[in-house]
Design a protein around this motif. Structure first.
Motif, short mmCIF file in Angstrom:
data_model
loop_
_atom_site.label_atom_id
_atom_site.label_comp_id
_atom_site.label_asym_id
_atom_site.label_seq_id
_atom_site.Cartn_x
_atom_site.Cartn_y
_atom_site.Cartn_z
N HIS A 31 34.07 46.50 39.13
CA HIS A 31 34.68 45.60 38.13
C HIS A 31 35.08 44.30 38.79
O HIS A 31 34.94 44.13 40.01
CB HIS A 31 35.88 46.28 37.45
CG HIS A 31 36.98 46.64 38.38
ND1 HIS A 31 38.11 45.90 38.55
CD2 HIS A 31 37.10 47.68 39.23
CE1 HIS A 31 38.89 46.47 39.45
NE2 HIS A 31 38.30 47.55 39.89
N ILE A 32 35.54 43.34 37.98
CA ILE A 32 35.86 41.97 38.40
C ILE A 32 34.63 41.35 39.09
O ILE A 32 34.69 40.89 40.23
CB ILE A 32 37.10 41.90 39.30
CG1 ILE A 32 38.24 42.73 38.73
CG2 ILE A 32 37.58 40.45 39.45
CD1 ILE A 32 39.48 42.78 39.59
N LEU A 33 33.51 41.38 38.39
CA LEU A 33 32.26 40.91 38.99
C LEU A 33 32.00 39.43 38.72
O LEU A 33 31.09 38.85 39.30
CB LEU A 33 31.09 41.75 38.46
CG LEU A 33 31.14 43.23 38.83
CD1 LEU A 33 30.06 43.99 38.10
CD2 LEU A 33 31.04 43.42 40.32
N THR A 34 32.81 38.81 37.86
CA THR A 34 32.58 37.41 37.53
C THR A 34 32.90 36.48 38.70
O THR A 34 32.29 35.43 38.84
CB THR A 34 33.42 36.99 36.31
OG1 THR A 34 34.78 37.32 36.57
CG2 THR A 34 32.95 37.68 35.06
N LYS A 35 33.82 36.89 39.56
CA LYS A 35 34.19 36.06 40.71
C LYS A 35 33.16 36.17 41.84
O LYS A 35 33.12 35.31 42.71
CB LYS A 35 35.53 36.53 41.29
CG LYS A 35 36.67 36.48 40.35
CD LYS A 35 37.90 37.06 41.02
CE LYS A 35 39.06 37.08 40.07
NZ LYS A 35 40.28 37.58 40.69
N LYS A 36 32.40 37.22 41.85
CA LYS A 36 31.49 37.48 42.96
C LYS A 36 30.14 36.82 42.70
O LYS A 36 29.65 36.78 41.59
CB LYS A 36 31.30 38.99 43.13
CG LYS A 36 32.60 39.69 43.49
CD LYS A 36 32.45 41.18 43.60
CE LYS A 36 33.76 41.81 43.95
NZ LYS A 36 34.39 42.51 42.86
N GLY A 37 29.56 36.32 43.77
CA GLY A 37 28.28 35.64 43.66
C GLY A 37 27.14 36.62 43.41
O GLY A 37 27.26 37.83 43.66
N THR A 38 26.03 36.10 42.93
CA THR A 38 24.86 36.93 42.64
C THR A 38 24.35 37.61 43.89
O THR A 38 23.99 38.79 43.88
CB THR A 38 23.74 36.06 42.03
OG1 THR A 38 24.28 35.31 40.97
CG2 THR A 38 22.62 36.92 41.50
N LYS A 39 24.34 36.88 45.00
CA LYS A 39 23.84 37.45 46.25
C LYS A 39 24.72 38.60 46.72
O LYS A 39 24.22 39.64 47.17
CB LYS A 39 23.80 36.37 47.32
CG LYS A 39 23.24 36.80 48.65
CD LYS A 39 23.19 35.64 49.62
CE LYS A 39 22.65 36.07 50.97
NZ LYS A 39 22.63 34.93 51.91
N GLN A 40 26.03 38.44 46.60
CA GLN A 40 26.95 39.51 47.02
C GLN A 40 26.76 40.75 46.17
O GLN A 40 26.68 41.86 46.68
CB GLN A 40 28.40 39.03 46.93
CG GLN A 40 29.40 40.06 47.39
CD GLN A 40 30.83 39.63 47.20
OE1 GLN A 40 31.12 38.58 46.63
NE2 GLN A 40 31.75 40.45 47.66
N LYS A 41 26.66 40.55 44.85
CA LYS A 41 26.48 41.69 43.95
C LYS A 41 25.16 42.40 44.21
O LYS A 41 25.08 43.63 44.20
CB LYS A 41 26.55 41.23 42.49
CG LYS A 41 27.95 40.86 42.06
CD LYS A 41 28.02 40.57 40.59
CE LYS A 41 27.50 39.19 40.28
NZ LYS A 41 27.80 38.77 38.89
N ARG A 42 24.11 41.65 44.49
CA ARG A 42 22.81 42.25 44.77
C ARG A 42 22.87 43.06 46.06
O ARG A 42 22.32 44.17 46.13
CB ARG A 42 21.75 41.14 44.88
CG ARG A 42 20.35 41.66 45.08
CD ARG A 42 19.33 40.53 45.04
NE ARG A 42 19.54 39.56 46.09
CZ ARG A 42 19.91 38.29 45.90
NH1 ARG A 42 20.14 37.82 44.69
NH2 ARG A 42 20.07 37.46 46.91
#
Length: 65
Positions: A31-42
């Motif tokens: 959760h709280i994924l809006t603050k995280k960058g696309t690269k980090q989430k991937r």
């Protein structure tokens, strides 16, 4: 003597690979994924391996000797 039970939290979180290593998921991906960058989430999507120092404890939780 009763059967040894596996820790139910551990059996949901860890898997054994064919070579005997333990796989685990990365933290910080729920959760709280809006603050995280696309690269980090991937990069958090992929499986990691359990550190050597933690393997003994995880195997005890999974009733592997």
């Amino acid at each position: 003597m009763p059967k040894m039970k596996t820790k139910s939290g551990a059996k949901k979180r860890f898997k054994l690979t064919g070579s005997g290593k333990l796989k685990r998921k990365h933290a910080y991906k729920s959760h709280i994924l809006t603050k995280k960058g696309t690269k980090q989430k991937r990069n958090l999507t992929y499986w990691g391996t359990v550190a050597k120092s933690d393997e003994k404890n995880v195997k005890l939780m999974l009733n592997m000797k």
